[in-house]
Design a protein around this motif. Structure first.
Motif, PDB file in Angstrom:
ATOM      1  N   GLY A  71     -17.089  -8.355  -2.299  1.00 46.08           N
ATOM      2  CA  GLY A  71     -15.901  -8.802  -1.578  1.00 46.08           C
ATOM      3  C   GLY A  71     -14.578  -8.303  -2.105  1.00 46.08           C
ATOM      4  O   GLY A  71     -13.525  -8.765  -1.665  1.00 46.08           O
ATOM      5  N   ILE A  72     -14.572  -7.342  -3.018  1.00 52.97           N
ATOM      6  CA  ILE A  72     -13.321  -6.834  -3.597  1.00 52.97           C
ATOM      7  C   ILE A  72     -12.776  -5.701  -2.731  1.00 52.97           C
ATOM      8  O   ILE A  72     -13.433  -4.682  -2.527  1.00 52.97           O
ATOM      9  N   GLU A  73     -11.551  -5.896  -2.225  1.00 51.13           N
ATOM     10  CA  GLU A  73     -10.864  -4.891  -1.414  1.00 51.13           C
ATOM     11  C   GLU A  73      -9.670  -4.378  -2.215  1.00 51.13           C
ATOM     12  O   GLU A  73      -8.925  -5.171  -2.798  1.00 51.13           O
ATOM     13  N   VAL A  74      -9.477  -3.078  -2.252  1.00 53.68           N
ATOM     14  CA  VAL A  74      -8.389  -2.449  -3.002  1.00 53.68           C
ATOM     15  C   VAL A  74      -7.430  -1.810  -1.997  1.00 53.68           C
ATOM     16  O   VAL A  74      -7.865  -1.087  -1.100  1.00 53.68           O
ATOM     17  N   TRP A  75      -6.136  -2.087  -2.169  1.00 52.94           N
ATOM     18  CA  TRP A  75      -5.116  -1.567  -1.256  1.00 52.94           C
ATOM     19  C   TRP A  75      -4.286  -0.486  -1.943  1.00 52.94           C
ATOM     20  O   TRP A  75      -3.872  -0.643  -3.085  1.00 52.94           O
ATOM     21  N   PHE A  76      -4.004   0.579  -1.204  1.00 55.44           N
ATOM     22  CA  PHE A  76      -3.142   1.665  -1.667  1.00 55.44           C
ATOM     23  C   PHE A  76      -1.947   1.769  -0.719  1.00 55.44           C
ATOM     24  O   PHE A  76      -2.053   1.481   0.462  1.00 55.44           O
ATOM     25  N   ASN A  77      -0.811   2.193  -1.266  1.00 54.38           N
ATOM     26  CA  ASN A  77       0.432   2.363  -0.509  1.00 54.38           C
ATOM     27  C   ASN A  77       0.969   1.026  -0.009  1.00 54.38           C
ATOM     28  O   ASN A  77       1.595   0.950   1.042  1.00 54.38           O
ATOM     29  N   TYR A  78       0.749  -0.039  -0.772  1.00 51.92           N
ATOM     30  CA  TYR A  78       1.259  -1.367  -0.424  1.00 51.92           C
ATOM     31  C   TYR A  78       2.620  -1.519  -1.085  1.00 51.92           C
ATOM     32  O   TYR A  78       2.737  -1.938  -2.225  1.00 51.92           O
ATOM     33  N   GLN A  79       3.659  -1.121  -0.350  1.00 51.24           N
ATOM     34  CA  GLN A  79       4.999  -1.065  -0.914  1.00 51.24           C
ATOM     35  C   GLN A  79       6.026  -0.994   0.194  1.00 51.24           C
ATOM     36  O   GLN A  79       5.687  -0.766   1.353  1.00 51.24           O
ATOM     37  N   CYS A  80       7.288  -1.172  -0.151  1.00 53.28           N
ATOM     38  CA  CYS A  80       8.394  -0.914   0.765  1.00 53.28           C
ATOM     39  C   CYS A  80       8.816   0.535   0.555  1.00 53.28           C
ATOM     40  O   CYS A  80       9.118   0.924  -0.579  1.00 53.28           O
ATOM     41  N   PRO A  81       8.822   1.339   1.589  1.00 51.73           N
ATOM     42  CA  PRO A  81       9.221   2.742   1.406  1.00 51.73           C
ATOM     43  C   PRO A  81      10.699   2.914   1.085  1.00 51.73           C
ATOM     44  O   PRO A  81      11.091   3.910   0.511  1.00 51.73           O
ATOM     45  N   THR A  82      11.538   1.942   1.464  1.00 51.98           N
ATOM     46  CA  THR A  82      12.962   1.990   1.138  1.00 51.98           C
ATOM     47  C   THR A  82      13.410   0.586   0.746  1.00 51.98           C
ATOM     48  O   THR A  82      12.763  -0.399   1.066  1.00 51.98           O
ATOM     49  N   CYS A  83      14.539   0.505   0.085  1.00 50.80           N
ATOM     50  CA  CYS A  83      15.081  -0.806  -0.272  1.00 50.80           C
ATOM     51  C   CYS A  83      15.326  -1.611   1.002  1.00 50.80           C
ATOM     52  O   CYS A  83      15.870  -1.085   1.973  1.00 50.80           O
ATOM     53  N   ASN A  84      14.911  -2.861   0.996  1.00 50.27           N
ATOM     54  CA  ASN A  84      15.053  -3.753   2.145  1.00 50.27           C
ATOM     55  C   ASN A  84      14.387  -3.211   3.405  1.00 50.27           C
ATOM     56  O   ASN A  84      14.737  -3.600   4.506  1.00 50.27           O
ATOM     57  N   GLY A  85      13.437  -2.296   3.215  1.00 48.72           N
ATOM     58  CA  GLY A  85      12.734  -1.720   4.351  1.00 48.72           C
ATOM     59  C   GLY A  85      11.528  -2.550   4.736  1.00 48.72           C
ATOM     60  O   GLY A  85      11.270  -3.617   4.199  1.00 48.72           O
ATOM     61  N   THR A  86      10.792  -2.038   5.684  1.00 48.96           N
ATOM     62  CA  THR A  86       9.572  -2.712   6.105  1.00 48.96           C
ATOM     63  C   THR A  86       8.421  -2.264   5.206  1.00 48.96           C
ATOM     64  O   THR A  86       8.485  -1.221   4.568  1.00 48.96           O
ATOM     65  N   THR A  87       7.382  -3.043   5.192  1.00 48.70           N
ATOM     66  CA  THR A  87       6.215  -2.716   4.382  1.00 48.70           C
ATOM     67  C   THR A  87       5.463  -1.556   5.016  1.00 48.70           C
ATOM     68  O   THR A  87       5.266  -1.529   6.224  1.00 48.70           O
ATOM     69  N   SER A  88       5.051  -0.588   4.204  1.00 49.18           N
ATOM     70  CA  SER A  88       4.245   0.516   4.714  1.00 49.18           C
ATOM     71  C   SER A  88       2.837   0.001   5.016  1.00 49.18           C
ATOM     72  O   SER A  88       2.423  -1.053   4.545  1.00 49.18           O
TER      73      SER A  88
END
Length: 170
Positions: free
Chosen positions: A13-30
């Protein structure tokens, strides 16, 4: 992939996420890329690590990898921690209000952790749930520790000790 033994020892059941970040300050989540853990290759409670494989590695290969810096870091060496505390968006820990420069630095090496003299310590600000985050050298930008104890000071397992156990699996 490498994380702490106290985070998990079985891939069920372990799921690993990549690119879980805001691409810019106060931006939306990628949009993150998600893969499932598939197999534990090595785990050790004394050094608090778990090395594991993931399914569909091709989906994450473009994200690259971090190199291990297989030496005992120097006391006073600049360092930083990158992680996802408590599963939140990526955070970069650079500041230490206890050091003269204000930057994170290795405070001590060969500190007792889950086993004798297994850790480095630092006062770098981190949030709860940062276990498993890489501790990187500010000089080489390679991994020198695996963060696993929060507090005053924080501690990370020395990656030179982990590398000695898993080097043949990498």
């Amino acid at each position: 992939m490498l994380t702490n033994n106290h985070c998990f020892t079985s891939t069920a059941g372990i799921e690993v996420w990549f690119n879980y970040q805001c691409p810019t300050c106060n931006g939306t989540t990628s949009t993150p890329t998600k893969v499932l853990a598939s197999k534990v290759l090595s785990t050790d409670a004394g050094l608090d690590y778990t090395l594991f494989e993931v399914n569909n590695f091709a989906a994450i290969s473009s994200f690259g990898f971090l190199e291990l810096d297989v030496r005992v870091p120097a006391v006073g060496e600049r360092m930083y921690v990158i992680g996802h505390p408590a599963g939140k968006l990526k955070k970069l820990s650079l500041k230490d209000d206890q050091s003269p420069s204000g930057n994170c630095q290795v405070r001590a090496v060969r500190v007792n952790g889950s086993s004798s003299q297994s850790d480095i310590s630092y006062m770098c600000d981190t949030e709860g749930g940062s276990s498993g985050s890489p501790v990187l050298s500010g000089n080489t930008h390679k991994v020198i520790g695996l963060h696993h104890f929060g507090g005053c000071p924080n501690q990370g397992v020395r990656i030179d000790l982990v590398a000695a156990k898993i080097g043949n699996l990498l």
